[in-house]
Design an enzyme around this catalytic site. Structure first.
Site, mmCIF file in Angstrom:
data_model
loop_
_atom_site.group_PDB
_atom_site.id
_atom_site.type_symbol
_atom_site.label_atom_id
_atom_site.label_comp_id
_atom_site.label_asym_id
_atom_site.label_seq_id
_atom_site.Cartn_x
_atom_site.Cartn_y
_atom_site.Cartn_z
ATOM 1 N N GLY A 252 0.821 -1.180 0.020
ATOM 2 C CA GLY A 252 0.037 -0.034 0.129
ATOM 3 C C GLY A 252 0.852 1.274 0.109
ATOM 4 O O GLY A 252 1.978 1.358 0.477
ATOM 5 N N HIS B 167 -2.785 8.229 6.295
ATOM 6 C CA HIS B 167 -1.692 8.893 5.824
ATOM 7 C C HIS B 167 -2.298 10.264 5.217
ATOM 8 O O HIS B 167 -1.590 11.374 5.274
ATOM 9 C CB HIS B 167 -0.796 8.081 4.693
ATOM 10 C CG HIS B 167 0.149 7.234 5.142
ATOM 11 N ND1 HIS B 167 1.298 7.596 5.957
ATOM 12 C CD2 HIS B 167 0.235 6.060 4.959
ATOM 13 C CE1 HIS B 167 2.015 6.546 6.295
ATOM 14 N NE2 HIS B 167 1.394 5.510 5.434
ATOM 15 N N GLN C 133 2.964 9.992 1.100
ATOM 16 C CA GLN C 133 4.294 9.315 1.296
ATOM 17 C C GLN C 133 5.129 9.700 0.368
ATOM 18 O O GLN C 133 6.346 9.706 0.341
ATOM 19 C CB GLN C 133 4.127 7.709 1.437
ATOM 20 C CG GLN C 133 3.565 7.309 2.802
ATOM 21 C CD GLN C 133 3.388 5.977 2.648
ATOM 22 O OE1 GLN C 133 2.218 5.316 2.039
ATOM 23 N NE2 GLN C 133 4.089 4.933 3.318
ATOM 24 N N HIS D 176 -4.930 2.112 7.284
ATOM 25 C CA HIS D 176 -3.636 2.392 7.319
ATOM 26 C C HIS D 176 -3.217 3.546 6.249
ATOM 27 O O HIS D 176 -2.652 4.891 6.676
ATOM 28 C CB HIS D 176 -2.695 1.382 6.931
ATOM 29 C CG HIS D 176 -1.252 1.615 7.274
ATOM 30 N ND1 HIS D 176 -0.326 1.141 8.215
ATOM 31 C CD2 HIS D 176 -0.389 2.648 6.384
ATOM 32 C CE1 HIS D 176 0.924 1.781 7.848
ATOM 33 N NE2 HIS D 176 0.955 2.568 6.829
ATOM 34 N N GLU D 177 -3.526 3.292 4.985
ATOM 35 C CA GLU D 177 -3.308 4.466 3.809
ATOM 36 C C GLU D 177 -4.140 5.608 4.159
ATOM 37 O O GLU D 177 -3.683 6.810 3.722
ATOM 38 C CB GLU D 177 -3.574 3.790 2.800
ATOM 39 C CG GLU D 177 -2.696 2.526 2.202
ATOM 40 C CD GLU D 177 -1.205 2.663 2.744
ATOM 41 O OE1 GLU D 177 -0.649 3.688 2.672
ATOM 42 O OE2 GLU D 177 -0.635 1.606 2.913
ATOM 43 N N CYS E 12 5.444 0.055 7.387
ATOM 44 C CA CYS E 12 5.057 1.199 6.639
ATOM 45 C C CYS E 12 6.278 1.255 5.672
ATOM 46 O O CYS E 12 7.396 1.479 6.391
ATOM 47 C CB CYS E 12 4.773 2.485 7.383
ATOM 48 S SG CYS E 12 4.468 3.885 6.565
ATOM 49 N N LEU E 13 6.141 1.996 4.568
ATOM 50 C CA LEU E 13 7.341 2.188 3.625
ATOM 51 C C LEU E 13 8.045 3.618 4.295
ATOM 52 O O LEU E 13 9.309 3.630 3.994
ATOM 53 C CB LEU E 13 6.804 2.349 2.068
ATOM 54 C CG LEU E 13 6.495 1.033 1.483
ATOM 55 C CD1 LEU E 13 5.872 1.200 0.218
ATOM 56 C CD2 LEU E 13 7.546 -0.093 1.377
HETATM 57 C C1 QAP Z 1 0.649 -0.989 4.944
HETATM 58 O O1 QAP Z 1 2.723 -1.266 4.204
HETATM 59 C C2 QAP Z 1 0.401 -2.083 5.985
HETATM 60 O O2 QAP Z 1 9.467 -1.705 6.991
HETATM 61 C C3 QAP Z 1 1.785 -1.046 3.606
HETATM 62 O O3 QAP Z 1 11.510 -2.537 5.389
HETATM 63 C C4 QAP Z 1 1.285 -2.860 6.219
HETATM 64 O O4 QAP Z 1 3.686 -1.928 2.269
HETATM 65 C C5 QAP Z 1 -0.877 -2.263 5.935
HETATM 66 C C6 QAP Z 1 7.757 -2.403 3.849
HETATM 67 C C7 QAP Z 1 0.915 -4.013 6.909
HETATM 68 C C8 QAP Z 1 -1.572 -3.397 6.516
HETATM 69 C C9 QAP Z 1 -0.224 -4.338 7.044
HETATM 70 C C10 QAP Z 1 7.712 -1.831 5.216
HETATM 71 C C11 QAP Z 1 8.379 -2.756 2.983
HETATM 72 C C12 QAP Z 1 6.254 -2.272 3.171
HETATM 73 C C13 QAP Z 1 9.085 -2.113 5.712
HETATM 74 C C14 QAP Z 1 3.969 -1.753 3.432
HETATM 75 C C15 QAP Z 1 10.205 -2.163 4.781
HETATM 76 C C16 QAP Z 1 9.730 -2.641 3.275
HETATM 77 C C17 QAP Z 1 5.146 -1.764 4.059
HETATM 78 CO CO CO Z 2 2.152 3.669 5.724
#
Ligand code: QAP
Ligand code: CO
Length: 168
Positions: A46, A137, A51, A133-134, A91-92
């Site tokens: 996401g 943001h 972001q 979550h998004e 989270c990215l």
């Molecule tokens: C949000 O998050 C989300 O720490 C999206 O080193 C996450 O795509 C919603 C990511 C989990 C629900 C459950 C995170 C990639 C990606 C990191 C992501 C990383 C590399 C996170």
């Molecule tokens: Co995020």
């Protein structure tokens, strides 16, 4: 297409409140394409426009195994929320940090897609978490703000230290 720079927590720009999208046009579709490329490259499931430093109500999600089920949400609104679930989120914008957050189990969302068509969607489980979550943001909120002040301070310091070692 292009890979965009992702803002890293605690960048103050992550706290900007996004404005509604006025027109779904070619320049918006270009941003959607670039955001998709950025999300897939990361890789992530996401990404909100906030972001990538675009403060408009736009987010993309792809929770498919095959990474070919992009879902675009423009001007999303939550119509209904129900139940509770705890999910280990990441989270990215906060790389390497994962922690449990409690959110609604079900959401009903209304939004526009990349063609400017309005749709309504009932989401559960991971998709529901991801939408919430998004959408946070877009309100300037990062998931670490649900954690204890102690955890948040530790995460902030860890991020700042990483950013010192890997300057922009
Ligand atoms: C949000 O998050 C989300 O720490 C999206 O080193 C996450 O795509 C919603 C990511 C989990 C629900 C459950 C995170 C990639 C990606 C990191 C992501 C990383 C590399 C996170
Ligand atoms: Co995020």
């Amino acid at each position: 297409m292009a890979i965009l720079d992702i803002l890293n927590y605690p960048d103050p720009r992550l706290h900007t409140v996004a404005k509604p999208v006025k027109e779904v046009d070619a320049s918006l579709r270009r941003l959607i394409d670039d955001m998709a490329e950025t999300m897939y490259a990361a890789p992530g499931i996401g990404l909100a426009a906030t972001q990538v430093n675009h403060h408009i109500q736009l987010l993309i999600i792809d929770i498919s195994e095959t990474k070919d089920q992009l879902q675009v949400f423009i001007n999303p609104r939550i119509l209904e929320k129900d139940g509770e679930q705890v999910y280990e989120e990441g989270c990215l914008s906060v790389p390497g940090i994962y922690d449990s957050v409690t959110r609604a189990e079900k959401v009903v969302v209304e939004a526009m897609n990349e063609k400017g068509e309005t749709f309504k969607l009932e989401a559960h489980g991971l998709l529901s978490v991801c939408i919430q979550h998004e959408m946070d943001h877009l309100l300037g909120k990062v998931f670490v703000e649900y954690l204890s002040p102690l955890k948040r301070t530790r995460i902030k310091n860890k991020m700042l230290k990483q950013q010192r070692n890997r300057p922009m």
